[in-house]
Design a protein around this motif. Structure first.
Motif, PDB file in Angstrom:
ATOM      1  N   MET A 231      57.721 168.910  46.574  1.00 42.80           N
ATOM      2  CA  MET A 231      58.774 170.155  46.088  1.00 42.80           C
ATOM      3  C   MET A 231      59.802 169.277  45.683  1.00 42.80           C
ATOM      4  N   ALA A 232      60.414 168.425  46.486  1.00 42.84           N
ATOM      5  CA  ALA A 232      61.634 167.483  46.018  1.00 42.84           C
ATOM      6  C   ALA A 232      61.261 166.839  45.018  1.00 42.84           C
TER       7      ALA A 232
ATOM      8  N   PRO B 155      67.388 162.374  56.888  1.00 41.17           N
ATOM      9  CA  PRO B 155      66.653 162.516  55.860  1.00 41.17           C
ATOM     10  C   PRO B 155      67.581 163.062  54.704  1.00 41.17           C
ATOM     11  N   ARG B 156      67.542 162.516  53.405  1.00 42.53           N
ATOM     12  CA  ARG B 156      68.037 162.932  52.416  1.00 42.53           C
ATOM     13  C   ARG B 156      67.534 163.177  51.052  1.00 42.53           C
ATOM     14  N   LEU B 157      67.897 163.959  50.255  1.00 46.03           N
ATOM     15  CA  LEU B 157      67.480 164.159  48.952  1.00 46.03           C
ATOM     16  C   LEU B 157      68.049 163.334  48.040  1.00 46.03           C
ATOM     17  N   VAL B 158      67.323 162.413  47.415  1.00 46.10           N
ATOM     18  CA  VAL B 158      68.062 161.159  46.485  1.00 46.10           C
ATOM     19  C   VAL B 158      67.450 161.454  45.202  1.00 46.10           C
TER      20      VAL B 158
ATOM     21  N   LYS C  81      59.664 165.463  60.925  1.00 44.81           N
ATOM     22  CA  LYS C  81      59.475 166.565  60.551  1.00 44.81           C
ATOM     23  C   LYS C  81      58.887 166.755  59.112  1.00 44.81           C
ATOM     24  N   ILE C  82      59.073 165.767  58.470  1.00 42.83           N
ATOM     25  CA  ILE C  82      59.151 165.989  57.002  1.00 42.83           C
ATOM     26  C   ILE C  82      57.475 166.269  56.650  1.00 42.83           C
ATOM     27  N   THR C  83      57.286 166.985  55.757  1.00 39.26           N
ATOM     28  CA  THR C  83      56.027 167.269  55.416  1.00 39.26           C
ATOM     29  C   THR C  83      55.577 166.802  53.949  1.00 39.26           C
TER      30      THR C  83
ATOM     31  N   ASN D  98      61.675 168.483  41.747  1.00 41.77           N
ATOM     32  CA  ASN D  98      62.799 168.917  41.281  1.00 41.77           C
ATOM     33  C   ASN D  98      63.878 167.719  41.061  1.00 41.77           C
TER      34      ASN D  98
ATOM     35  N   GLY E 190      65.394 162.070  62.835  1.00 43.26           N
ATOM     36  CA  GLY E 190      64.449 161.163  62.164  1.00 43.26           C
ATOM     37  C   GLY E 190      63.667 161.720  61.104  1.00 43.26           C
TER      38      GLY E 190
ATOM     39  N   TYR F 172      63.851 164.812  42.938  1.00 44.48           N
ATOM     40  CA  TYR F 172      64.610 163.988  44.129  1.00 44.48           C
ATOM     41  C   TYR F 172      63.090 163.276  45.279  1.00 44.48           C
TER      42      TYR F 172
ATOM     43  N   ASP G 147      54.445 168.542  51.692  1.00 45.51           N
ATOM     44  CA  ASP G 147      54.958 169.559  50.857  1.00 45.51           C
ATOM     45  C   ASP G 147      56.439 169.540  50.524  1.00 45.51           C
ATOM     46  N   ALA G 148      57.222 169.287  51.363  1.00 42.97           N
ATOM     47  CA  ALA G 148      58.611 168.970  51.091  1.00 42.97           C
ATOM     48  C   ALA G 148      58.734 167.868  50.159  1.00 42.97           C
TER      49      ALA G 148
ATOM     50  N   ILE H 183      62.707 162.066  49.186  1.00 40.88           N
ATOM     51  CA  ILE H 183      63.350 162.188  50.471  1.00 40.88           C
ATOM     52  C   ILE H 183      63.059 160.913  51.024  1.00 40.88           C
TER      53      ILE H 183
END
Lengths: 167, 332
Positions: free
Chosen positions: B254-255, B277-280, B246-248, B258, B243, B260, B250-251, B262
């Motif tokens: 950062m994505a 969760p994926r980087l899109v 846990k996504i922050t 770059n 699920g 992306y 900050d993450a 999430i």
């Protein structure tokens, strides 16, 4: 590994076949061929550039077979780091010995951590990291990801991969 | 004019949305030679029944004013078993542990030769094969577009519009609540907990949000897609689920730096059912924001087809129910 190769062919029919046959015999996987029809070298030969994937131990045999077919091998270079991937890690990234993880990937020789951004909002709070990995090919990216997956599972990190990539 | 006697079983937000849409689309349905006559409306406390057609506007008012539509103490199951009609619109609340009343209602509908249109995921997640078998045995039609992606067409898109194509995979955002939370966390640089609280206040997240944020809802939809479109016999246990808790922020930031975003992505193919969760990439067709749903279907002939739309909401979901209803009876 991925190799780039510059060849020179004689300007007579059937030369391309003589250049490609040894690839198949040595089980090399051809990625690209650029055939410069219009160009001539000072030796009046035609330049051809190849990118191929092959096992390192087959390379000498491949070169020998090409030369035996009358194809001149002008340059052979390891084609490094054609693939790149970004991965987000969330959790207690620092406590997991991130340096050790980077070393494990760098030590493979086929993949390298080229960038690392890190955010640590507080001692008890989970950190987030974005790691960029370059590797010589897709398969090598997968092997680097396997190292990250192993660390993530052991240290309870959430690994967020780009869409379309399976670890 | 073809008269279709119908019951609406379940009169919560979706059931009421269906009633509103049937009222507003009455003339349109008549232009298709369809007279949709609702002979019973049922909620958890009882039913309103009239074989000549219940007054849907009065039902909606009564529900709003008194909290129930019930004039008679009779259950949905009894209505299905005892009243003569052709179509059951099943919109009771989903139960993914037992299938709940929805499963019993659907099975009873098929046993008595009725067609079913539903928005209820639970029974399909648990007993897809059994339900299809029962529907086939009685020659009943069974449609469930509203179970996946609300108004966004996926099941009918693949089965009808893309007929003849082999579907290789479907990837997408199938839960609007998770999409809202992740989109807002990035916009506000706020924590998961803060945005979850905001989502609850706005009614976008349930009081118990675990069903959405733990990826369970997305997994259930993947199971339905796997069974209905890939011919698999998948259950919830076959899905690898992570699920978004846990996504922050900050993450997410950062994505973004770059290139992306999430997103919680559900992926189904013959080989794998996966929610994570994926980087899109920011300009990727799946990088939609807010509460939107999106699905990208990879097909053999047509290549990749992407649809996006509202994944929840009573009228949006009722739109999928209506299109299922029309497609059953227009083709007869």
């Amino acid at each position: 590994m991925r190799i780039s190769m510059d060849l020179e062919l004689k300007d007579v029919p059937g030369q391309m076949l003589l250049a490609l046959q040894p690839l198949s015999e040595c089980r090399a996987n051809l990625i690209t061929v650029v055939h410069h029809h219009q160009k001539r070298t000072p030796r009046n030969t035609m330049p051809v550039q190849l990118v191929l994937e092959t096992k390192p131990e087959n390379l000498e045999l491949l070169k020998a077979r090409l030369e035996a077919n009358g194809v001149r091998v002008v340059r052979v270079g390891e084609h490094r780091f054609r693939e790149s991937i970004s991965v987000v890690l969330i959790g207690h990234v620092i406590h997991t010995g991130i340096q050790d993880t980077i070393n494990r990937i760098d030590k493979t020789g086929f993949a390298e951590v080229v960038d690392l951004s890190l955010s640590m909002p507080g001692i008890e709070m989970p950190s987030s990291a974005l790691i960029k990995i370059d590797a010589v090919g897709k398969e090598e990216i997968q092997q680097a990801l396997a190292i990250l997956k192993d660390v993530s599972a052991k240290k309870d990190l959430l690994m967020v991969l780009p869409i379309g990539i399976q670890a | 004019m073809k008269t279709i006697c119908t019951s609406i079983i379940g009169f919560g937000a979706i059931g009421q949305g269906v009633a509103e849409v049937l009222l507003s689309k009455k003339e349109y349905l008549e232009s298709l030679d369809l007279d949709v006559r609702v002979i019973a409306v049922v909620d958890s406390r009882g039913a309103t029944i009239d074989p000549a057609g219940v007054d849907l506007a009065a039902c909606l008012t009564r529900k709003r004013e008194t909290g129930t539509v019930a004039l008679e103490k009779i259950s949905g199951l009894e209505v299905i078993k005892t009243l003569d009609h052709e179509l059951v619109i099943e919109t009771t609340p989903t139960n993914i542990e037992t299938g709940g009343a929805g499963l019993l209602n659907m099975m009873a509908a098929f046993e008595t030769g009725k067609d079913v249109v539903t928005s209820n995921k639970g029974p399909l997640t648990l007993k897809y094969r059994e339900l299809q078998k029962a529907a086939k045995a009685s020659g009943s039609k069974f449609r469930f577009e509203a179970t996946v992606g609300g108004s966004m067409p996926v099941i009918n898109l693949v089965n009808e519009v893309l007929a003849g194509n082999e579907v290789r995979s479907i990837k997408g955002i199938l839960n609007g609540t998770c999409n809202y939370i992740l989109s807002r966390m990035l916009e506000e640089k706020a924590s998961y907990t803060d945005i979850l609280a905001e989502s609850m206040e706005l009614g976008i997240a349930e009081t118990d949000p675990s069903y959405d944020v733990e990826g369970i809802d997305t997994a259930c939809k993947l199971v339905i897609l796997a069974n209905a479109l890939f011919g698999l016999e998948a259950t919830y246990k076959d899905v690898e689920v992570t699920g978004i808790t846990k996504i922050t922020p900050d993450a997410l930031e950062m994505a973004r730096e770059n290139g992306y975003v999430i997103k919680l992505i559900g992926e189904v193919s013959r080989e794998r059912l996966l929610v994570a969760p994926r980087l899109v990439p920011i300009n990727h067709p799946l990088a939609v924001g807010g509460t939107l749903n999106v699905a990208s279907v990879e097909t053999e002939l047509a290549g990749e087809i992407t649809v996006t739309g509202k994944g929840a909401g009573p009228i949006e979901t009722a739109s999928a129910v209506l299109s299922d209803l029309i497609s059953i009876y227009r083709e007869c």
